[in-house]
Scaffold this active site. Structure first.
Site, PDB file in Angstrom:
ATOM      1  CB  SER A  31      -0.940   0.005   1.216  1.00  0.00           C
ATOM      2  OG  SER A  31      -0.196  -0.165   2.405  1.00  0.00           O
ATOM      3  CG  ASN A 118      -3.689  -5.127  13.017  1.00  0.00           C
ATOM      4  OD1 ASN A 118      -3.104  -4.996  11.946  1.00  0.00           O
ATOM      5  ND2 ASN A 118      -4.047  -6.294  13.516  1.00  0.00           N
ATOM      6  CB  THR A 163     -42.648  23.877  -7.808  1.00  0.00           C
ATOM      7  OG1 THR A 163     -43.803  24.332  -8.507  1.00  0.00           O
ATOM      8  CG2 THR A 163     -42.440  24.752  -6.582  1.00  0.00           C
ATOM      9  CG  HIS A 164     -43.633  20.310 -10.404  1.00  0.00           C
ATOM     10  ND1 HIS A 164     -43.735  19.009  -9.959  1.00  0.00           N
ATOM     11  CD2 HIS A 164     -44.370  21.058  -9.530  1.00  0.00           C
ATOM     12  CE1 HIS A 164     -44.518  18.972  -8.883  1.00  0.00           C
ATOM     13  NE2 HIS A 164     -44.904  20.198  -8.592  1.00  0.00           N
ATOM     14  CB  SER A 291     -17.124  23.418 -28.825  1.00  0.00           C
ATOM     15  OG  SER A 291     -17.159  22.553 -29.947  1.00  0.00           O
ATOM     16  CE  LYS A 297     -22.161  24.444 -26.913  1.00  0.00           C
ATOM     17  NZ  LYS A 297     -22.111  23.009 -27.204  1.00  0.00           N
ATOM     18  CG  ASN A 299     -19.380  23.824 -23.913  1.00  0.00           C
ATOM     19  OD1 ASN A 299     -20.427  24.281 -24.346  1.00  0.00           O
ATOM     20  ND2 ASN A 299     -18.546  23.101 -24.651  1.00  0.00           N
ATOM     21  CD  GLU A 304     -21.449  20.671 -18.882  1.00  0.00           C
ATOM     22  OE1 GLU A 304     -21.876  19.780 -19.615  1.00  0.00           O
ATOM     23  OE2 GLU A 304     -20.754  21.610 -19.303  1.00  0.00           O
ATOM     24  CD  GLN A 336      -2.814  -2.512   2.204  1.00  0.00           C
ATOM     25  OE1 GLN A 336      -2.145  -2.803   3.195  1.00  0.00           O
ATOM     26  NE2 GLN A 336      -2.507  -2.926   0.995  1.00  0.00           N
ATOM     27  CE  LYS A 339      -4.526   2.954   5.177  1.00  0.00           C
ATOM     28  NZ  LYS A 339      -5.285   1.702   5.253  1.00  0.00           N
TER      29      LYS A 339
END
Ligand code: ARG
Length: 471
Positions: A31, A118, A163-164, A291, A297, A299, A304, A336, A339
């Site tokens: 590890s 441990n 709402t909705h 883009s 574009k 973005n 996102e 282990q 982690k």
């Protein structure tokens, strides 16, 4: 395989083994590639343990001094990037201990008295996570402050409340931002509550059953700052539980996942609001990307991505729960695997909070577009119903009357406030000239003075409360 290599591979567990570990198994079980980031916690934990061993006369003061000296050098080596991490030494604990012994001889070999990896690894994880929770708490405050500043600048900006995702009632843009401040404030509280349970000492549990050395666990806890609000040492009270449960990590991941869920809700709104169909906001160019094919574009990649990363963190929460599920007491190597998900959760949440705190400061509001959308959606229809109720009509009848008025307004492509008074009166004769106050967006906002409502004076009071809280 040379004698020397064989020696390295089996040195941690004595002469019992008659053949070296296979290379594949070595890579599979090691590890150190990821747990080396626990090194500070590992050294702090070891020093606190050694100090206590010396205070109890279990090791000599000279040995403790030597351990201190060795650890200071190791600290320096790691910080400067000169420390040589070795895969064959499996993990951060064995790497540091081996180097210590190289540097200070027998004193280094005495460090592990009354201790096991441990209880050591459980201690390291808790110490490390405690520090990260504190950083996350500070970042949550930064984000709240950024949202609060944006709220403060836009208390009087009117946004269609949905709402909705259908236009419902007008709300103050500041009020909308304060909804997120509430969410992130609760996330901060939750982190603080998780911290209390993280901040508890496993050392002294040894491998699983405790130890026969007369350790002073409370002394170690105090040295490491594992104390409660009253300054009492916080020590795990059952050795089997201390070395084996990772519920503290699971709780942390849950709190982190929830914070990311809140981030993802905000992200979704920013993405919608920035789309041409809404056109409510602009996000500063430095947070957007273009883009490669469509030159027009811009973005909103950051929100996102954050929305996507919320899924990743929720996945870590699931992963950790599945890791714990079905494990018999006490320690198993399964643990282990705690982690990487915990580390990635911390990294993802911190980066996201940091970038959001900055990005919120780079948002431009388009009040006209918001107002236009509110008007287009008949956002004051409820206000007309409430107006009629105040004139004595039962609410259900008022609701019905207003529905008919809205239908007529749609037919005429006009807002309710734009209908001539006589037209409105045809729906109900109780309607008088004062109806206009109720039908404007501002009038609708001002009316909602109830505690927690969107009236600008309420919103200002809430901002003052948050300011006092956040400093
Ligand atoms: N690297 C191990 C972990 O992360 C440390 C504890 C190992 N203990 C053991 N008995 N093999 O859990």
């Amino acid at each position: 395989m040379s004698e020397n290599q064989l020696d390295k591979k089996s040195q941690a567990w004595s002469a019992l083994f008659s053949e070296p570990m296979s290379d594949l198994v070595q890579r599979y079980t090691a590890s150190v590639g990821f747990d080396q980031r626990l090194w500070r916690a590992d050294i702090d934990g070891s020093l606190a343990h050694a100090e206590m061993l010396a205070a109890r006369g279990i090791i000599g003061t000279e040995d403790f001094r030597a351990i201190e000296r060795g650890m200071a050098q190791i600290r320096e080596e790691i910080e400067s990037g000169r420390f040589q991490w070795k895969l064959e030494l499996e993990d951060v604990h064995l790497n540091i201990e081996a180097r210590l012994t190289q540097l200070v001889g027998d004193a280094g070999k005495r460090l592990h008295t009354g201790r096991s990896r441990n209880d050591q690894v459980a201690t390291d994880m808790r110490l490390w996570l405690r520090g990260e929770i504190d950083l996350i708490g500070a970042l949550l405050i930064e984000l709240q402050k950024a949202l609060l500043a944006l709220a403060e600048q836009n208390v009087d900006v009117i946004l269609p409340g949905f709402t909705h995702l259908q236009v419902a009632q007008p709300v103050s843009f500041g009020h909308h931002m304060l909804a997120y401040v509430e969410m992130f404030a609760r996330d901060g509280q939750r982190m603080g509550e998780v911290r209390q349970r993280v901040n508890c000492l496993p050392l002294g549990a040894a491998a699983l059953a405790g130890t026969s050395y007369p350790l002073d666990r409370e002394r170690v806890a105090r040295t490491l700052g594992m104390v409660d609000a009253q300054g009492r040492a916080c020590v795990c009270q059952n050795s089997l539980d201390a070395v084996s449960d990772r519920d503290f990590a699971i709780e942390f991941a849950a709190a982190a996942a929830l914070a990311m869920v809140h981030i993802s809700r905000l992200s979704e709104e920013l993405v919608l609001w920035m789309s041409q169909s809404f056109g409510f906001i602009e996000i500063a160019d430095r947070f957007c990307t273009g883009s490669s094919i469509m030159p027009q574009k811009k973005n909103p990649d950051v929100p996102e991505l954050a929305r996507g990363k919320a899924g990743r963190v929720a996945g870590h929460l699931m992963g950790l729960m599945m890791l714990m599920k079905g494990q018999p007491l006490a320690y198993n190597k399964d643990n282990q695997e705690d982690k990487e998900p915990v580390f990635d959760t911390v990294d993802t949440l911190k980066d996201t909070l940091r970038i959001f705190a900055e990005m919120i400061g780079g948002i431009t509001i388009k009040p006209e577009a918001m107002e236009r959308a509110a008007l287009r959606g008949y956002a004051t229809a409820t206000d007309l119903a409430d107006y009629l109720v105040k004139k004595g009509l039962p609410f259900r009848d008022a609701h019905e009357t207003v529905a008919r008025a809205v239908k007529a307004a749609i037919g005429q492509q006009a807002d309710l406030a734009e209908l001539p008074l006589q037209t409105l009166q045809a729906f109900n004769p109780r309607i008088e000239a004062d109806v206009l106050d109720a039908l404007t967006l501002r009038g609708s906002l001002d009316a909602r003075k109830v505690l927690g409502g969107t009236a600008p004076e309420q919103v200002r009071a809430q901002i003052a409360r948050h300011r006092a809280r956040l400093g």
